[in-house]
Write a protein that holds these residues in place. Structure first.
Motif, PDB file in Angstrom:
ATOM      1  N   ALA A 228      30.815  -0.337 -58.680  1.00 41.43           N
ATOM      2  CA  ALA A 228      30.784  -1.312 -59.775  1.00 41.43           C
ATOM      3  C   ALA A 228      30.409  -0.663 -61.103  1.00 41.43           C
ATOM      4  N   VAL A 229      29.665   0.438 -61.064  1.00 41.60           N
ATOM      5  CA  VAL A 229      29.228   1.204 -62.235  1.00 41.60           C
ATOM      6  C   VAL A 229      28.139   0.470 -63.019  1.00 41.60           C
ATOM      7  N   GLN A 230      28.277  -0.838 -63.201  1.00 34.17           N
ATOM      8  CA  GLN A 230      27.298  -1.598 -63.975  1.00 34.17           C
ATOM      9  C   GLN A 230      26.671  -2.700 -63.132  1.00 34.17           C
ATOM     10  N   ILE A 231      25.429  -3.030 -63.486  1.00 32.38           N
ATOM     11  CA  ILE A 231      24.726  -4.162 -62.893  1.00 32.38           C
ATOM     12  C   ILE A 231      24.439  -5.147 -64.011  1.00 32.38           C
ATOM     13  N   ALA A 232      25.056  -6.316 -63.948  1.00 30.13           N
ATOM     14  CA  ALA A 232      24.884  -7.343 -64.996  1.00 30.13           C
ATOM     15  C   ALA A 232      25.154  -6.763 -66.385  1.00 30.13           C
ATOM     16  N   GLY A 233      26.234  -6.002 -66.485  1.00 26.79           N
ATOM     17  CA  GLY A 233      26.672  -5.508 -67.779  1.00 26.79           C
ATOM     18  C   GLY A 233      26.054  -4.216 -68.253  1.00 26.79           C
ATOM     19  N   GLN A 234      25.127  -3.626 -67.485  1.00 26.39           N
ATOM     20  CA  GLN A 234      24.464  -2.387 -67.890  1.00 26.39           C
ATOM     21  C   GLN A 234      24.483  -1.391 -66.742  1.00 26.39           C
ATOM     22  N   SER A 235      24.532  -0.098 -67.087  1.00 25.28           N
ATOM     23  CA  SER A 235      24.564   0.935 -66.050  1.00 25.28           C
ATOM     24  C   SER A 235      23.184   1.307 -65.540  1.00 25.28           C
ATOM     25  N   SER A 236      22.131   0.832 -66.190  1.00 22.68           N
ATOM     26  CA  SER A 236      20.763   1.205 -65.823  1.00 22.68           C
ATOM     27  C   SER A 236      20.286   0.446 -64.595  1.00 22.68           C
ATOM     28  N   THR A 237      19.544   1.150 -63.742  1.00 21.04           N
ATOM     29  CA  THR A 237      18.930   0.529 -62.566  1.00 21.04           C
ATOM     30  C   THR A 237      17.449   0.233 -62.802  1.00 21.04           C
ATOM     31  N   ARG A 238      16.933   0.696 -63.947  1.00 23.74           N
ATOM     32  CA  ARG A 238      15.584   0.345 -64.381  1.00 23.74           C
ATOM     33  C   ARG A 238      15.674  -0.072 -65.840  1.00 23.74           C
ATOM     34  N   ARG A 239      15.011  -1.159 -66.176  1.00 19.80           N
ATOM     35  CA  ARG A 239      15.048  -1.661 -67.546  1.00 19.80           C
ATOM     36  C   ARG A 239      13.901  -2.616 -67.788  1.00 19.80           C
ATOM     37  N   LEU A 240      13.563  -2.807 -69.029  1.00 20.62           N
ATOM     38  CA  LEU A 240      12.520  -3.756 -69.428  1.00 20.62           C
ATOM     39  C   LEU A 240      13.176  -5.073 -69.818  1.00 20.62           C
ATOM     40  N   GLY A 241      12.491  -6.186 -69.504  1.00 23.30           N
ATOM     41  CA  GLY A 241      13.058  -7.490 -69.813  1.00 23.30           C
ATOM     42  C   GLY A 241      14.230  -7.801 -68.912  1.00 23.30           C
ATOM     43  N   ASP A 242      15.222  -8.550 -69.473  1.00 25.44           N
ATOM     44  CA  ASP A 242      16.436  -8.950 -68.769  1.00 25.44           C
ATOM     45  C   ASP A 242      16.112  -9.845 -67.577  1.00 25.44           C
ATOM     46  N   TYR A 243      15.831 -11.107 -67.867  1.00 25.99           N
ATOM     47  CA  TYR A 243      15.414 -12.039 -66.820  1.00 25.99           C
ATOM     48  C   TYR A 243      16.492 -12.220 -65.751  1.00 25.99           C
ATOM     49  N   ARG A 244      17.759 -11.977 -66.112  1.00 28.06           N
ATOM     50  CA  ARG A 244      18.834 -12.199 -65.131  1.00 28.06           C
ATOM     51  C   ARG A 244      18.653 -11.337 -63.888  1.00 28.06           C
ATOM     52  N   VAL A 245      18.231 -10.073 -64.069  1.00 25.66           N
ATOM     53  CA  VAL A 245      18.105  -9.161 -62.921  1.00 25.66           C
ATOM     54  C   VAL A 245      16.666  -9.087 -62.423  1.00 25.66           C
ATOM     55  N   LYS A 246      15.746  -9.760 -63.097  1.00 21.18           N
ATOM     56  CA  LYS A 246      14.337  -9.742 -62.677  1.00 21.18           C
ATOM     57  C   LYS A 246      13.959 -11.038 -61.958  1.00 21.18           C
ATOM     58  N   ASN A 248      16.428 -13.968 -61.636  1.00 21.58           N
ATOM     59  CA  ASN A 248      17.580 -14.604 -60.984  1.00 21.58           C
ATOM     60  C   ASN A 248      18.485 -13.592 -60.282  1.00 21.58           C
ATOM     61  N   TYR A 249      17.912 -12.494 -59.790  1.00 20.20           N
ATOM     62  CA  TYR A 249      18.772 -11.463 -59.207  1.00 20.20           C
ATOM     63  C   TYR A 249      19.500 -11.929 -57.955  1.00 20.20           C
ATOM     64  N   ASN A 250      18.951 -12.907 -57.226  1.00 17.22           N
ATOM     65  CA  ASN A 250      19.622 -13.411 -56.033  1.00 17.22           C
ATOM     66  C   ASN A 250      20.913 -14.146 -56.356  1.00 17.22           C
ATOM     67  N   GLU A 251      21.069 -14.527 -57.629  1.00 20.34           N
ATOM     68  CA  GLU A 251      22.294 -15.211 -58.047  1.00 20.34           C
ATOM     69  C   GLU A 251      23.389 -14.218 -58.451  1.00 20.34           C
ATOM     70  N   ILE A 252      23.057 -12.927 -58.496  1.00 18.95           N
ATOM     71  CA  ILE A 252      24.036 -11.893 -58.823  1.00 18.95           C
ATOM     72  C   ILE A 252      24.579 -11.337 -57.517  1.00 18.95           C
ATOM     73  N   ASP A 253      25.889 -11.422 -57.335  1.00 18.85           N
ATOM     74  CA  ASP A 253      26.503 -11.056 -56.055  1.00 18.85           C
ATOM     75  C   ASP A 253      26.121  -9.645 -55.620  1.00 18.85           C
ATOM     76  N   LEU A 254      26.120  -8.714 -56.552  1.00 19.93           N
ATOM     77  CA  LEU A 254      25.834  -7.314 -56.238  1.00 19.93           C
ATOM     78  C   LEU A 254      24.407  -7.120 -55.731  1.00 19.93           C
ATOM     79  N   LEU A 255      23.485  -8.006 -56.138  1.00 24.62           N
ATOM     80  CA  LEU A 255      22.066  -7.860 -55.801  1.00 24.62           C
ATOM     81  C   LEU A 255      21.576  -8.942 -54.856  1.00 24.62           C
ATOM     82  N   SER A 256      22.443  -9.829 -54.422  1.00 28.13           N
ATOM     83  CA  SER A 256      22.015 -11.021 -53.680  1.00 28.13           C
ATOM     84  C   SER A 256      21.337 -10.706 -52.354  1.00 28.13           C
ATOM     85  N   ALA A 257      21.634  -9.537 -51.780  1.00 29.52           N
ATOM     86  CA  ALA A 257      21.039  -9.185 -50.483  1.00 29.52           C
ATOM     87  C   ALA A 257      19.683  -8.496 -50.621  1.00 29.52           C
TER      88      ALA A 257
END
Length: 500
Positions: A228-246, A248-257
């Motif tokens: 996929a190269v990106q997670i929620a629009g960004q290539s970083s696997t560590r980041r500050l903020g970004d509530y979507r991946v912190k 609501n990550y279960n709602e992202i298909d790539l991270l749902s498991a």
């Protein structure tokens, strides 16, 4: 209430950090994002989102940081303010051990992350409440339209994130804390003029094997993440903020498991690196600067190229601010020129993100304000083509051809290799010195190259053109034009010199 809470926190951080002095041994260069049109003209697509800090604390402590914001500058600005308050208000002193410093840095990032989400907690709660509002099936009522407008406002208020790289100097030791995809280079100049380049750490990205293993241990399909190269629009696997991946990550298909939070704000700490007796410079670069240069020339020689640019500007500029800005402008021009050239890599250069470069010198001399590195001679640009073994695209690097104003040529401190030839200027035959910076690159995690900026051409002879002439390897056209304008009493000479 939410707005009052955020404003209070922001005003507190500003009052805590406003009186801290800036480091005068540091310079910062920036350039906003740009999208090129078919005519080659660029337009800015969004406001500048990068941030930085360069502060001098007490007890010989220095703090530097570059923050790459996205979807707004809120998280980058918040991180710069809050991180300063967590590190330079008495938390660090010269009695601390390496373990103490690493622990304090890790705790500081943890506090920043928690404080940021506390600052948007009310807005997130309101957003969750309004999201449950049932809309009519046919058309939006006035009340529903107001709800939709409010949800958009809240989304803008809480969205966005940032990656961060921070360098801390204490007791003449260097510590680096990294979250995400920015980069730190430590360049050490030896007595014989060699530049050894150390890349400190690796980016936390979707092609980092250690990060993929970390995600796999949490139940995430690492193969899908790599693809996929990106997670929620960004290539970083560590980041500050970004509530979507912190949150609501279960709602992202790539991270749902994922069994636990997969995208984290925990920094990777490197150091200490002793700076005793070190002559050189430290570079902190945002992802946008790195990507722009990689897009233009490929990823193989990025570290060497940026170090060569910095060394060249340090030899010419009398202020670090000018050095940093000139290097950023160089990268920006290279990126643009590749796009308009239509060459192989032009398709990668249709746009670039915000670029930030922070330079901190380490006992490294700047050029005299009144003199060039050759004690009065002028530096002229010369375009030299080169290619590397892993790419078929042709690129060119601008070197410096130095013409002295006096009879004796003294090489600048920052140059390491010279090629001397007589110049064909009538009435005057000064020695020309073709300068380049010889660099050797290492990485604390992986090698970034063999250290050779300019690769040899091999034994193949250049092929003549339709007129039977061999094109010059080095184009001196611009040099002759500048030399003639500076020496109006001499005749202008145009031509090329073939070097093999």
């Amino acid at each position: 209430m939410a707005a009052q809470r955020r404003n209070l926190m922001q005003s507190q951080h500003q009052s805590w950090t406003d009186d801290l002095p800036l480091c005068q041994m540091c310079g910062v260069g920036t350039a906003p994002n740009c999208v090129y049109g078919s005519d080659g003209k660029g337009t800015q697509s969004h406001p500048m989102e990068d941030g930085h800090l360069r502060l001098r604390g007490e007890d010989g402590c220095f703090l530097y940081g570059v923050f790459n914001g996205y979807d707004g500058s809120r998280v980058a600005s918040f991180t710069a303010q809050c991180l300063t308050a967590e590190l330079l208000l008495g938390q660090l002193n010269s009695s601390h051990t390496d373990n103490d410093v690493r622990r304090i840095l890790t705790q500081a990032f943890d506090v920043v992350e928690k404080n940021y989400f506390d600052s948007i907690d009310d807005a997130l709660a309101e957003k969750a409440h309004l999201s449950n509002y049932i809309l009519p099936h046919n058309e939006l009522s006035p009340q529903s339209q107001k709800v939709q407008e409010r949800l958009k406002e809240l989304e803008q208020e809480v969205s966005g994130g940032a990656t961060a790289v921070v360098a801390l100097m204490l007791n003449n030791k260097l510590y680096v804390a990294n979250v995400g995809t920015n980069r730190v280079l430590l360049c050490k100049s030896s007595s014989d003029g060699q530049n050894q380049v150390l890349q400190i750490g690796r980016p936390h990205s979707t092609d980092n094997e250690e990060e993929l293993q970390r995600l796999a241990a949490l139940g995430v399909d690492s193969a899908r993440v790599r693809q996929a190269v990106q997670i929620a629009g960004q290539s970083s696997t560590r980041r500050l903020g970004d509530y979507r991946v912190k949150i609501n990550y279960n709602e992202i298909d790539l991270l749902s498991a994922a069994k636990a939070k997969p995208v984290i704000a925990e920094p990777e700490i490197h150091g200490s690196h002793s700076l005793d007796g070190v002559t050189g410079f430290l570079l902190l670069m945002s992802e946008g600067l790195i990507n722009a240069l990689e897009s233009a020339h490929g990823p193989e020689q990025v570290n060497q190229e940026i170090v060569a640019m910095v060394a060249a500007e340090l030899a010419q500029q009398s202020s670090l601010e000018a050095v940093a800005q000139s290097v950023v402008e160089r990268v920006k021009r290279l990126h643009h020129d590749v796009y308009v050239s239509g060459r192989q890599r032009a398709t990668y250069c249709s746009r670039h993100e915000d670029m930030t470069l922070l330079i901190r010198t380490l006992s490294y001399p700047l050029a005299d304000a009144a003199l060039t590195p050759t004690q009065g001679g002028r530096i002229y640009p010369v375009s030299v083509p080169y290619s590397n073994s892993q790419s078929t695209s042709k690129t060119s690097v601008t070197l410096s051809l130095v013409m002295p104003s006096q009879g004796t040529l003294t090489n600048g401190t920052n140059t390491t290799s010279t090629l001397e030839e007589g110049t064909p200027t009538p009435g005057q035959s000064p020695t020309a010195t073709l300068q380049s910076t010889n660099t050797q690159t290492q990485s604390s995690s992986s090698s970034s190259g063999d250290g050779s900026l300019f690769r040899q051409r091999g034994s193949q002879a250049a092929q003549p053109d339709e007129t039977g002439r061999v094109p010059p390897y080095v184009d001196f056209t611009q040099f002759y034009r500048l030399w003639a304008s500076d020496n109006s009493d001499s005749q202008s000479t145009q031509g090329g010199l073939g070097l093999q």
